[in-house]
Design a protein around this motif. Structure first.
Motif, mmCIF file in Angstrom:
data_model
loop_
_atom_site.group_PDB
_atom_site.id
_atom_site.type_symbol
_atom_site.label_atom_id
_atom_site.label_comp_id
_atom_site.label_asym_id
_atom_site.label_seq_id
_atom_site.Cartn_x
_atom_site.Cartn_y
_atom_site.Cartn_z
ATOM 1 N N PRO F 8 0.849 -1.180 0.000
ATOM 2 C CA PRO F 8 0.000 0.000 0.000
ATOM 3 C C PRO F 8 0.890 1.238 0.000
ATOM 4 N N ALA F 9 0.686 2.067 -0.956
ATOM 5 C CA ALA F 9 1.507 3.272 -1.051
ATOM 6 C C ALA F 9 1.255 4.160 0.150
ATOM 7 N N ALA F 10 2.332 4.659 0.715
ATOM 8 C CA ALA F 10 2.191 5.570 1.832
ATOM 9 C C ALA F 10 1.901 6.951 1.277
ATOM 10 N N SER F 11 0.766 7.475 1.624
ATOM 11 C CA SER F 11 0.446 8.806 1.102
ATOM 12 C C SER F 11 1.160 9.877 1.919
ATOM 13 N N ALA F 12 1.563 9.519 3.130
ATOM 14 C CA ALA F 12 2.295 10.490 3.947
ATOM 15 C C ALA F 12 3.778 10.429 3.581
ATOM 16 N N ALA F 13 4.446 11.545 3.718
ATOM 17 C CA ALA F 13 5.872 11.591 3.407
ATOM 18 C C ALA F 13 6.669 10.845 4.464
ATOM 19 N N VAL F 14 7.795 10.279 4.052
ATOM 20 C CA VAL F 14 8.707 9.659 5.014
ATOM 21 C C VAL F 14 9.282 10.764 5.902
ATOM 22 N N PRO F 15 9.267 10.557 7.219
ATOM 23 C CA PRO F 15 9.824 11.580 8.120
ATOM 24 C C PRO F 15 11.261 11.895 7.711
ATOM 25 N N TRP F 16 11.623 13.179 7.761
ATOM 26 C CA TRP F 16 12.912 13.529 7.187
ATOM 27 C C TRP F 16 13.445 14.833 7.759
ATOM 28 N N GLU F 17 14.752 14.855 7.960
ATOM 29 C CA GLU F 17 15.479 16.105 8.210
ATOM 30 C C GLU F 17 16.743 16.046 7.376
ATOM 31 N N GLU F 18 17.135 17.176 6.840
ATOM 32 C CA GLU F 18 18.357 17.208 6.040
ATOM 33 C C GLU F 18 19.588 17.025 6.932
ATOM 34 N N LEU F 27 24.758 8.352 8.406
ATOM 35 C CA LEU F 27 23.461 8.571 9.063
ATOM 36 C C LEU F 27 23.585 9.730 10.048
ATOM 37 N N TRP F 28 22.490 10.441 10.258
ATOM 38 C CA TRP F 28 22.467 11.485 11.287
ATOM 39 C C TRP F 28 21.176 11.376 12.083
ATOM 40 N N ARG F 29 21.230 11.892 13.326
ATOM 41 C CA ARG F 29 20.098 11.769 14.247
ATOM 42 C C ARG F 29 19.054 12.847 13.994
ATOM 43 N N SER F 30 17.799 12.528 14.272
ATOM 44 C CA SER F 30 16.728 13.516 14.205
ATOM 45 C C SER F 30 16.909 14.505 15.352
ATOM 46 N N SER F 31 16.623 15.766 15.058
ATOM 47 C CA SER F 31 16.714 16.767 16.121
ATOM 48 C C SER F 31 15.542 16.616 17.092
ATOM 49 N N ARG F 32 14.557 15.805 16.701
ATOM 50 C CA ARG F 32 13.406 15.625 17.590
ATOM 51 C C ARG F 32 13.550 14.410 18.499
ATOM 52 N N ASN F 33 14.699 13.756 18.458
ATOM 53 C CA ASN F 33 14.909 12.570 19.298
ATOM 54 C C ASN F 33 14.858 12.936 20.773
ATOM 55 N N VAL F 295 11.648 4.002 3.396
ATOM 56 C CA VAL F 295 12.465 4.401 2.254
ATOM 57 C C VAL F 295 11.619 5.241 1.296
ATOM 58 N N ASP F 296 12.158 6.334 0.855
ATOM 59 C CA ASP F 296 11.586 7.081 -0.263
ATOM 60 C C ASP F 296 12.614 7.006 -1.390
ATOM 61 N N ARG F 297 12.377 6.070 -2.291
ATOM 62 C CA ARG F 297 13.390 5.799 -3.308
ATOM 63 C C ARG F 297 13.563 6.992 -4.242
ATOM 64 N N GLU F 298 12.472 7.671 -4.494
ATOM 65 C CA GLU F 298 12.547 8.786 -5.425
ATOM 66 C C GLU F 298 13.455 9.883 -4.880
ATOM 67 N N LEU F 299 13.262 10.164 -3.590
ATOM 68 C CA LEU F 299 14.049 11.237 -2.972
ATOM 69 C C LEU F 299 15.362 10.715 -2.375
ATOM 70 N N ASP F 300 15.608 9.399 -2.543
ATOM 71 C CA ASP F 300 16.840 8.792 -2.020
ATOM 72 C C ASP F 300 16.960 8.984 -0.507
ATOM 73 N N ARG F 301 15.842 8.732 0.162
ATOM 74 C CA ARG F 301 15.840 8.938 1.615
ATOM 75 C C ARG F 301 15.617 7.620 2.358
ATOM 76 N N LEU F 302 16.337 7.484 3.450
ATOM 77 C CA LEU F 302 16.186 6.315 4.328
ATOM 78 C C LEU F 302 16.050 6.835 5.757
ATOM 79 N N THR F 303 14.980 6.410 6.419
ATOM 80 C CA THR F 303 14.783 6.824 7.816
ATOM 81 C C THR F 303 14.682 5.572 8.674
#
Lengths: 329, 329, 329, 329, 329, 329
Positions: F8-18, F27-33, F295-303
């Motif tokens: 099922p496609a996730a309609s919500a964006a993968v959580p992300w911080e640059e 890898l880097w940590r979320s500032s919201r950790n 994973v957001d393959r299009e945006l090359d993101r891994l959380t």
């Protein structure tokens, strides 16, 4: 003056064999060893580490019997000569000496390594009693048929509780070995005393282990201490840890007559170590474990009952005077 | 060319029995085993793990004797034929070879598992010497009466130090097994060398354990390495851990003549494992522990002295050529 | 109705000796023990823990042979009477039953403690197979010459895998003992089932240990379960930890016929414990380890093959009816 | 008189902060702690347990750097003031000082916990060097660019090897701590000496652990011993085992000037224990581990470099005279 | 009716803070935590696990102080409000209550984890007293200046001895936790009773550990039991073993008023677990260890004194009624 | 071609911080950790080691919650953005998927460390399930409200079971880590496959530990493997044993697409190790434990979702391409 009943005189002679020719050790083995074997009792896996006292015309004893479930229990036995034994097929069923004792009898776990002592007017049995871990059970009997159980002497974890055969300083006295709940790799001998055999205190450290020796891992009191002019003769077991397990040997020490928590002398050499086949091979290889001794002071004879390899009961003989001399050497 | 005194020729024959009919093992046991038993010496608990060399008309040896306190010591002995032994009742009393050595002699803890090597002009003894843990003691003698002790070769914790019988690359050389302070469950054989038998360096790993084998737990050098054209023949013990303890067996390897820290070949099979009664039953069951070997190169004979069950001294025989062949197999 | 080939009738009699006079134990030892000894096979250190089934006119077996490197392997053997055995000098070389099995055969580590079961139309062998730790190997043979290996049944770490001799609820079924990678000091018996002998699931706990008993440390299934009207008779080993190591004994239980993961009854007493010399003394002292049983229902005879002291193969006999009675006692 | 090159005078001042107001401890922490953190070096997981010496106009050091594979290595570094450091991103690549050393360099395992000492005419580095277990590596450098490696000083297993900064009795001298191959739960400080830094002997026990104290589990030498009129000042670490692991603290002792294996005095109190956040929290909680010290005798200043929580490098300051007084207290 | 002196009324209020907004836990931490820190006392490494009682106009206490040798001792202290404390710089020096007690005072080993109880007419202190292993020391004081020591209550090895504040069934009573000589990984709470505070018997098992919970490894009594209409409220610590060590939490149980060895109810949830920084980080991470409690029955207030991370003393507050309710939940 | 329902496609964006400025780690940590803390849920002691998947408009998850009895359970949760979570206060109550499963549900012991995978047409949960020791539980859900439990996949003792998100070679596939019943000090990753998710076989060893590294003690699969053109990207945890306990870090490897039991590449460096306060301090210090990845393959993101110090849930971000590059480096 202590107003206690006299120790009932044993009308039977102490079991004895003369020192074999060519032997010069302080103790020597009976040629009839092992004197008790498991085949004597139905469903017995092993009979060992047992205690014997003069009784009536002969002897009575409390025997450690592990059955074919390997449950550990104690059985009464009787003998005319101290060598040929009739052992009860059923374990001793302890009767609560008071209603509080019933609280600790609700679940039977195990009973092993008994000692027996004539004290004032009856025979006391002490043993390793399972109650949330091993601790020291106490009971008394006058006939080796009915045994009345007192409360356990100590908190767990404890083994090798041995009563003195008379009050010392007006207190009942016991040696024991605090330990843990397993094949404890440490253990020293301690003193405790009691006004009533129920409450115990004044705990004192008596003897510890000796590095690089047959008693380097742990030690534990054996037979009831033997009163002599030189002090209390304590036969005890000492354990060495080889790379293939524990080795149990037998040695001796002298404790002060009035303050038995003070050691007067201690033998360096063991008096008996597992060297006979029935001591080297069995359920637990390499074990000599003394639990009782008979003395004929007139004839200067000492006969020790000990377990062999956690499988059989054996006898060793020696002259009391020579054992005492060996301790002071 | 090494200008050392020749090894004193043994005028007595190497102890020997022919291979028994029906046997095809590389080594076979002496029918006279055990050749030394504790009963030969007063206050001896056990005599085992001992080293023998040709001496004068016959043989001399250094014997491990545990006494009836279970103290561990080494005693000198002499024999006409290498089989019947006179062992000194008193332990060897080591004399300090220089004043600094006296610093490490202040307290005697234990001495065990000796090896003896003729090196240049005298006999050297190495043993496991207690100094804040086990380490390798070194001493020399010319007469097996006076033994002069050098400084310990290594820091604790070490056991099974065995000297080479000549310098290699102009250096004295020793194999040993670093360990810890207990019944060490690991241990490999290392090389060390020295200009003066006091300072040691150039430590090299020689051989390790082999998984799923008789030598999977630890290994240690046995007799003095035997020089052959193919290399140094090293007899050694290997230990396997069963669920009921260590099992010590005997095997062989060939080390490079010039760089003995390189292994040329190593036998896969053990040459002797505890199977005789005196190897299976004793103070430590299931032990075969070699400490010395005698060689008659002319007759192609090899005789190994080994301890049985940490209790007695035994002999095994074989043909040197067959042992060498077994290593290369 | 299960359309399987009938178990090939054994034309040879089940090996048997009558109960010796004066004995009243449920099982008794063969007077010919040990029936297999290492000396029968070149380079064998020990032969023990082996499995036997009726085959052709006589018997076939799979034997655990540890060689003189102490490598552990399994060998096929044949016998006319089940007592005198010819054992192949070379280990069984397992052929991959399919190409995926070849993936796990790349490195041979060890194979030990085999069991053999006639199942539908062939003999299945299960054993402890080294694959990144011990696990259960499975193979089948029709002739005891070619053995085709299936994939390992379980993930490591596992030992004592024993197949049922027929499907239960249309599934193949196996008992096993999950453990760890060493001399595991714990272990219960579990059930698993399979549609194809390759994929296993529906894992169920069957039986655990019993405190203060001969089976207090770990237990493991022994011979192939024996179908009776009362349930599956399971002979198994139980282990007690003494202060000098593990003691392996033999006991019995009854499992439900249709849901064998439910225990119907379990004997309290052991049926055999290490008491004969060949059980007490050997590579691992104090071991009785059953791997196979032969039944003559008509004559009410049960003969058990067991390993003694991890060194030899032995036989014990009893009446099936009495064994069943002992379980229900 | 020893004809060695003079220690190169440090033209830079010893890093220093005055004792903070309200503090009366013998040592106090730098307000700039931690002075080195892993973020300073790419791919560094942690930088700690490092050694610093005066060099040229400023300081040079050898740093323990664990990288993000958690491999353990040593890196050179330079600093003008001893506080701000430039650390080489690449580990030190040791060059064999002679061809035999190449034999032990074939496989790099690990290098950690360096010490650095000016000795005669060059800087010597000692460290824990992986060679079939941990042992003491030795190398020298004149420029902190080329490091020439000597042979390992000792057989494994050893850690915390620390050279004396001059010959004693005409011998090079080292303290070390024999151990085993793991997180050794024991360890004393020993002395060894050498004519050539290759062969070592005359091993002496210097100091052991103290029961019921911060140094009850093991101890190990820290910085190069500091020569004073009263003796060699030895700063060292001591370890206590809490129920949640080891706690490493810093203490001091005085060794005899001529026979440094004899302890003149030993401080009872620790001088620094893990109490700052960077000592309590990190890869290994609760660690203070000293590896170097700088002394300004004129100004009576002592500055210690120590690792915090196996993660960072820290500084502590004190007056040399007060440290000496604390030892004698 | 028991004719004992009344508990001296505390004229000072029980330290108290109201439940913080947004909190609904049964207990909550004081905003002033930690209330005692090591910096308050010269040469203190840590002050924790301490006991407080109403005394005179305010409070008195016995504090565990580990000094900078990491020796463990107990010190007296006084406070007006129970929060700000003056702690004696010198440890309590116990005076022998009779001449036999002097026998056990010859060597001081350690004293830690004190509890204090008003009993009949004086304050009794119990603590973990080093005598050939840890056991329970007992002393009394009336002024927190002179402390008279009785004999140790039990044989080693024991910890966490806590007296009941009145006789039960005309006997003095104590809870304790038999253990071994180390960081014991097991431990249950037992009852013992005494006619004279010297001899103890009638030992009963009270409570054991609970698998898969915060109290799965061991438990030990905390403050003096608090008498309520529902039974004796026992606050105690429970320990869970994570892969990185022990975690100590605080929970509660209710014991029968007349037979306190019978548990009436036991809370499933912990009431406090190490979550504040001063409980998570310190000499021993993740420790909450209660030793005392003050009750204001009128105001329904309960204030607990507990050690944090074996480093500091802390306070937690709650309503007695809610704590009781939580036990019965 | 595999005929399964599309993920099922996730309609919500993968959580992300640059990537934060100045950072160059993969890898880097979320500032919201930490993004989930125990205070969010009544009676929660800790919330950690949890799994998240796209679900409907947002995300769903299965969370490990240890409550204030320290019982271990799993709870469902929902989130719009993957960062702010609503977690059910009641644990998941698993419904038996067939009647045989009910046999293993009779007693609930514990459930922890869940993973969630979309497989064919539903979400599968795997977790560590207590059944006579830890093993791998399996259940499925379509709505995160009803969870139907299958039979356990393996015999005990096993942890870290992770399903592949599609069949491989027409078989369902799982990675797991056989272990023992405790804080297992060893553990490799294995492959198993199944035709029906009930019966498992074809067990293969995938990866082991690496000496002298962050993964030297044990390793275990983390999130569901991520299919890429280069192979299956496996994020996993590795454990190093310091002298003060286990340290858990996160690394990556690539498994062959068709034969995932073959490792294509394995990163040497960890990608995340416990360095933030919430990873260093908590119920178990020094733990980073990944259980899920988005994973957001299009945006090359891994959380990555991971547990911190066994106390909280955290996020780390990276670029998928860079993670893949780091594995091949």
């Amino acid at each position: 003056m202590t107003a206690t009943a006299p120790v009932p005189a044993a009308s039977a002679a102490v079991p004895w064999e003369e020192r074999p020719a060519g032997t010069d050790t302080v103790l020597w083995r009976s040629s009839r060893n092992p004197i008790v074997e498991p085949a004597q009792l139905p469903r017995a896996n092993s009979i060992f580490n047992s205690a014997v006292v003069p009784f009536g015309d002969g002897y009575a004893g409390v025997f450690r019997v592990d059955d074919t479930t390997r449950a550990m229990n104690v059985h009464a036995g009787r003998s005319a000569d101290g060598v040929e034994w009739e052992i009860d097929p059923a374990p001793i069923s302890f009767v609560a000496a008071d209603e509080r004792v019933a609280e600790i009898q609700q679940e039977f776990l195990y009973a092993y390594d008994p000692r027996v002592t004539w004290l004032e007017d009856r025979y006391y049995v002490t043993w390793c009693n399972g109650y949330h871990g091993p601790t020291i059970g106490i009971a008394y009997t006058r006939d080796f048929e009915t045994f009345r159980q007192l409360d356990n002497a100590f908190l767990p974890f404890n083994r090798n509780g041995v009563l003195f055969p008379r009050r010392v300083g007006n207190r009942y006295a016991m040696l024991s070995r605090p330990s843990d709940d397993g094949h404890t790799p440490f253990g020293d001998i301690y003193w405790s005393e009691s006004p009533d055999l129920v409450h115990w205190g004044r705990h004192r450290h008596v003897m510890g282990t000796v590095p690089w020796s047959w008693q380097s891992t742990k030690i534990g009191a054996g037979p009831t201490p033997i009163e002599t002019e030189e002090g209390w003769l304590l036969l005890y077991h000492g354990v060495l840890t080889s790379c293939n397990g524990f080795v149990y040997s037998l040695g001796a020490a002298l404790l002060d007559l009035d303050e038995p928590w003070n050691v007067v002398a201690r033998g360096r050499d063991y008096l008996l170590a597992p060297q006979a086949g029935y001591e080297r091979v069995g359920d637990v290889p390499n074990v000599v474990f003394p639990c009782a001794a008979l003395v004929d002071r007139e004839l200067d004879r000492l006969t020790v009952y000990y377990g062999g390899a956690d499988t059989v009961v054996c006898l060793a003989h020696g002259h009391l005077s020579e054992v005492l001399a060996s301790v002071r050497r």
